[in-house]
Structures are given as structure tokens and as C-alpha cells.
Design a protein around this motif. Structure first.
Motif, PDB file in Angstrom:
ATOM      1  N   LYS A  61       0.833  -1.207   0.000  1.00 45.20           N
ATOM      2  CA  LYS A  61       0.000   0.000   0.000  1.00 45.20           C
ATOM      3  C   LYS A  61       0.869   1.259   0.000  1.00 45.20           C
ATOM      4  CE  LYS A  61      -3.817   2.422   0.563  1.00 45.20           C
ATOM      5  NZ  LYS A  61      -4.622   2.738  -0.603  1.00 45.20           N
ATOM      6  N   GLU A  62       1.894   1.275   0.834  1.00 43.28           N
ATOM      7  CA  GLU A  62       2.804   2.411   0.893  1.00 43.28           C
ATOM      8  C   GLU A  62       3.519   2.616  -0.444  1.00 43.28           C
ATOM      9  OE1 GLU A  62       6.318   3.242   3.842  1.00 43.28           O
ATOM     10  OE2 GLU A  62       4.575   2.531   4.984  1.00 43.28           O
ATOM     11  N   LEU A  63       3.935   1.510  -1.042  1.00 45.96           N
ATOM     12  CA  LEU A  63       4.592   1.566  -2.348  1.00 45.96           C
ATOM     13  C   LEU A  63       3.644   2.123  -3.407  1.00 45.96           C
ATOM     14  CD1 LEU A  63       7.009   0.861  -4.188  1.00 45.96           C
ATOM     15  CD2 LEU A  63       5.993  -1.432  -4.426  1.00 45.96           C
ATOM     16  N   ALA A  64       2.415   1.624  -3.432  1.00 42.98           N
ATOM     17  CA  ALA A  64       1.432   2.091  -4.413  1.00 42.98           C
ATOM     18  C   ALA A  64       1.162   3.581  -4.245  1.00 42.98           C
ATOM     19  CB  ALA A  64       0.138   1.287  -4.290  1.00 42.98           C
ATOM     20  N   GLU A  65       1.051   4.057  -3.026  1.00 48.11           N
ATOM     21  CA  GLU A  65       0.800   5.486  -2.781  1.00 48.11           C
ATOM     22  C   GLU A  65       1.978   6.340  -3.221  1.00 48.11           C
ATOM     23  OE1 GLU A  65      -1.998   6.885  -1.952  1.00 48.11           O
ATOM     24  OE2 GLU A  65      -3.091   5.030  -1.552  1.00 48.11           O
ATOM     25  N   ALA A  66       3.209   5.875  -2.975  1.00 45.99           N
ATOM     26  CA  ALA A  66       4.395   6.628  -3.383  1.00 45.99           C
ATOM     27  C   ALA A  66       4.505   6.684  -4.907  1.00 45.99           C
ATOM     28  CB  ALA A  66       5.654   5.996  -2.784  1.00 45.99           C
ATOM     29  N   VAL A  67       4.224   5.569  -5.566  1.00 46.11           N
ATOM     30  CA  VAL A  67       4.286   5.534  -7.028  1.00 46.11           C
ATOM     31  C   VAL A  67       3.169   6.394  -7.621  1.00 46.11           C
ATOM     32  CG1 VAL A  67       4.047   4.006  -9.039  1.00 46.11           C
ATOM     33  CG2 VAL A  67       5.532   3.357  -7.132  1.00 46.11           C
ATOM     34  N   LEU A  68       1.989   6.380  -7.007  1.00 40.15           N
ATOM     35  CA  LEU A  68       0.895   7.230  -7.477  1.00 40.15           C
ATOM     36  C   LEU A  68       1.279   8.709  -7.372  1.00 40.15           C
ATOM     37  CD1 LEU A  68      -1.989   7.512  -8.568  1.00 40.15           C
ATOM     38  CD2 LEU A  68      -2.792   7.427  -6.186  1.00 40.15           C
ATOM     39  N   ALA A  69       1.926   9.090  -6.289  1.00 37.80           N
ATOM     40  CA  ALA A  69       2.368  10.483  -6.133  1.00 37.80           C
ATOM     41  C   ALA A  69       3.369  10.856  -7.229  1.00 37.80           C
ATOM     42  CB  ALA A  69       2.972  10.693  -4.748  1.00 37.80           C
ATOM     43  N   ALA A  70       4.282   9.941  -7.547  1.00 34.24           N
ATOM     44  CA  ALA A  70       5.252  10.195  -8.618  1.00 34.24           C
ATOM     45  C   ALA A  70       4.557  10.299  -9.967  1.00 34.24           C
ATOM     46  CB  ALA A  70       6.309   9.090  -8.636  1.00 34.24           C
ATOM     47  N   LEU A  71       3.573   9.436 -10.194  1.00 34.13           N
ATOM     48  CA  LEU A  71       2.820   9.479 -11.447  1.00 34.13           C
ATOM     49  C   LEU A  71       2.064  10.792 -11.571  1.00 34.13           C
ATOM     50  CD1 LEU A  71       1.925   7.966 -14.018  1.00 34.13           C
ATOM     51  CD2 LEU A  71       0.079   6.949 -12.645  1.00 34.13           C
ATOM     52  N   ARG A  72       1.469  11.229 -10.469  1.00 31.44           N
ATOM     53  CA  ARG A  72       0.741  12.507 -10.451  1.00 31.44           C
ATOM     54  C   ARG A  72       1.629  13.658 -10.868  1.00 31.44           C
ATOM     55  NH1 ARG A  72      -3.964  12.829  -6.247  1.00 31.44           N
ATOM     56  NH2 ARG A  72      -4.654  14.736  -7.201  1.00 31.44           N
ATOM     57  N   SER A  73       2.868  13.632 -10.403  1.00 27.46           N
ATOM     58  CA  SER A  73       3.790  14.727 -10.719  1.00 27.46           C
ATOM     59  C   SER A  73       4.224  14.692 -12.189  1.00 27.46           C
ATOM     60  CB  SER A  73       5.015  14.681  -9.809  1.00 27.46           C
ATOM     61  OG  SER A  73       5.846  13.587 -10.142  1.00 27.46           O
ATOM     62  N   ALA A  74       4.055  13.552 -12.850  1.00 20.63           N
ATOM     63  CA  ALA A  74       4.497  13.402 -14.237  1.00 20.63           C
ATOM     64  C   ALA A  74       3.391  13.651 -15.262  1.00 20.63           C
ATOM     65  CB  ALA A  74       5.068  11.999 -14.445  1.00 20.63           C
ATOM     66  N   VAL A  75       2.154  13.837 -14.783  1.00 16.73           N
ATOM     67  CA  VAL A  75       1.009  13.988 -15.691  1.00 16.73           C
ATOM     68  C   VAL A  75       0.360  15.348 -15.450  1.00 16.73           C
ATOM     69  CG1 VAL A  75      -1.265  13.084 -16.325  1.00 16.73           C
ATOM     70  CG2 VAL A  75       0.577  11.499 -15.743  1.00 16.73           C
ATOM     71  N   ASP A  76       0.222  16.112 -16.533  1.00 11.39           N
ATOM     72  CA  ASP A  76      -0.484  17.391 -16.460  1.00 11.39           C
ATOM     73  C   ASP A  76      -1.931  17.184 -16.885  1.00 11.39           C
ATOM     74  OD1 ASP A  76       1.730  18.957 -15.708  1.00 11.39           O
ATOM     75  OD2 ASP A  76       2.383  19.083 -17.801  1.00 11.39           O
ATOM     76  N   ALA A  77      -2.853  17.733 -16.110  1.00 11.98           N
ATOM     77  CA  ALA A  77      -4.270  17.651 -16.465  1.00 11.98           C
ATOM     78  C   ALA A  77      -4.677  18.949 -17.146  1.00 11.98           C
ATOM     79  CB  ALA A  77      -5.118  17.423 -15.220  1.00 11.98           C
ATOM     80  N   PRO A  78      -4.943  18.884 -18.456  1.00 10.69           N
ATOM     81  CA  PRO A  78      -5.399  20.094 -19.136  1.00 10.69           C
ATOM     82  C   PRO A  78      -6.757  20.543 -18.600  1.00 10.69           C
ATOM     83  CG  PRO A  78      -5.080  18.266 -20.690  1.00 10.69           C
ATOM     84  CD  PRO A  78      -4.860  17.741 -19.322  1.00 10.69           C
ATOM     85  N   THR A  79      -7.015  21.829 -18.651  1.00 12.14           N
ATOM     86  CA  THR A  79      -8.287  22.376 -18.186  1.00 12.14           C
ATOM     87  C   THR A  79      -9.448  21.695 -18.910  1.00 12.14           C
ATOM     88  OG1 THR A  79      -7.210  24.489 -17.814  1.00 12.14           O
ATOM     89  CG2 THR A  79      -9.611  24.503 -17.886  1.00 12.14           C
ATOM     90  N   GLY A  80     -10.420  21.262 -18.139  1.00 11.69           N
ATOM     91  CA  GLY A  80     -11.617  20.650 -18.707  1.00 11.69           C
ATOM     92  C   GLY A  80     -11.489  19.171 -19.010  1.00 11.69           C
ATOM     93  N   ALA A  81     -10.346  18.576 -18.771  1.00 12.54           N
ATOM     94  CA  ALA A  81     -10.155  17.152 -19.052  1.00 12.54           C
ATOM     95  C   ALA A  81     -10.105  16.366 -17.750  1.00 12.54           C
ATOM     96  CB  ALA A  81      -8.878  16.925 -19.840  1.00 12.54           C
ATOM     97  N   GLU A  82     -10.531  15.125 -17.821  1.00  8.06           N
ATOM     98  CA  GLU A  82     -10.436  14.218 -16.677  1.00  8.06           C
ATOM     99  C   GLU A  82      -9.365  13.187 -16.997  1.00  8.06           C
ATOM    100  OE1 GLU A  82     -13.874  12.252 -14.449  1.00  8.06           O
ATOM    101  OE2 GLU A  82     -13.057  10.617 -15.688  1.00  8.06           O
TER     102      GLU A  82
END
Length: 120
Positions: free
Chosen positions: A77-98
């Protein structure tokens, strides 16, 4: 071990799979669960995909981490959360997109896993 696979919809604007893999590998190493040369990752852009049923600006990225069985649920679980945080930092969400981001860990059977390291 481990093997990390990143699958992402090819409509992610300004997404760099190389930068994402570097961030994901760093998060894996920083977990303290793996030695640096054992972390292997790859990325696949998905040309054919669908998110939901209505036409809308949507995209996704999913990480699958395959590791030898024996890690505790808390470690995974800790590993998955850390990797998710790293993934979040690598992906930009354009305005209006999900954009949906997800991470899973999968246990590999120790008894049937084989590995060789070749040094030339």
C-alpha cells in the motif's frame, strides 16, 4: 525484481514517458524495498482505448507493479501510494479534461520465478 509497467492513453498532452519512468523508478527505489539495479520499468502508449461511454475529454495512466510474493499489505500500500504520487507529478491535467491515474501491485510466485544477470 520488481517489474513496473506503465500503460497510458495516447491522448495525454505533453506527457513524457521517459520522465515518468524516471520518477516512478525513483519512487520505487526511495521505498527502501528494492535495490537500484533490480528496478525495471517500461511504458506503453495505448492507441485504442475508451474511458466511460460518453464522449468527453478523458485520459488515463495505470501502473502495474509485479513483485515477488512476501511483501506485507502495508508495504504494498505504501509503495502504491508513493508511485501514485510520482505518477501525479508526471502527468499534467489540461483544463476541462479528466485524467484517471491508478497503481496496482501484483504478487509473482517465488517458486516459479527465474532470473539471470549477465555481465559482459
Amino acid at each position: 525484481m520488481p517489474h513496473l509497467t506503465l500503460e497510458y492513453s495516447n491522448n495525454l498532452a505533453s506527457f513524457s514517458p521517459a520522465l515518468a519512468l524516471a520518477a516512478l523508478n525513483t519512487a520505487m527505489f526511495d521505498s527502501g524495498l528494492f535495490s537500484e539495479p533490480d528496478i525495471k520499468s517500461r511504458a506503453f502508449a495505448l492507441e485504442h482505448f475508451q474511458v466511460g461511454i460518453r464522449p468527453a475529454p478523458r485520459a488515463f495512466a495505470h501502473v502495474r507493479i509485479a513483485l515477488l510474493a512476501g511483501r506485507s499489505e502495508a508495504e504494498r500500500k505504501e509503495l502504491a501510494e508513493a508511485v501514485l504520487a510520482a505518477l501525479r507529478s508526471a502527468v499534467d491535467a489540461p483544463t476541462g479534461a479528466e485524467i484517471q491515474l491508478s497503481v496496482e501491485t501484483v504478487d509473482l510466485d517465488r517458486g516459479s520465478y527465474a532470473k539471470a544477470v549477465l555481465n559482459g
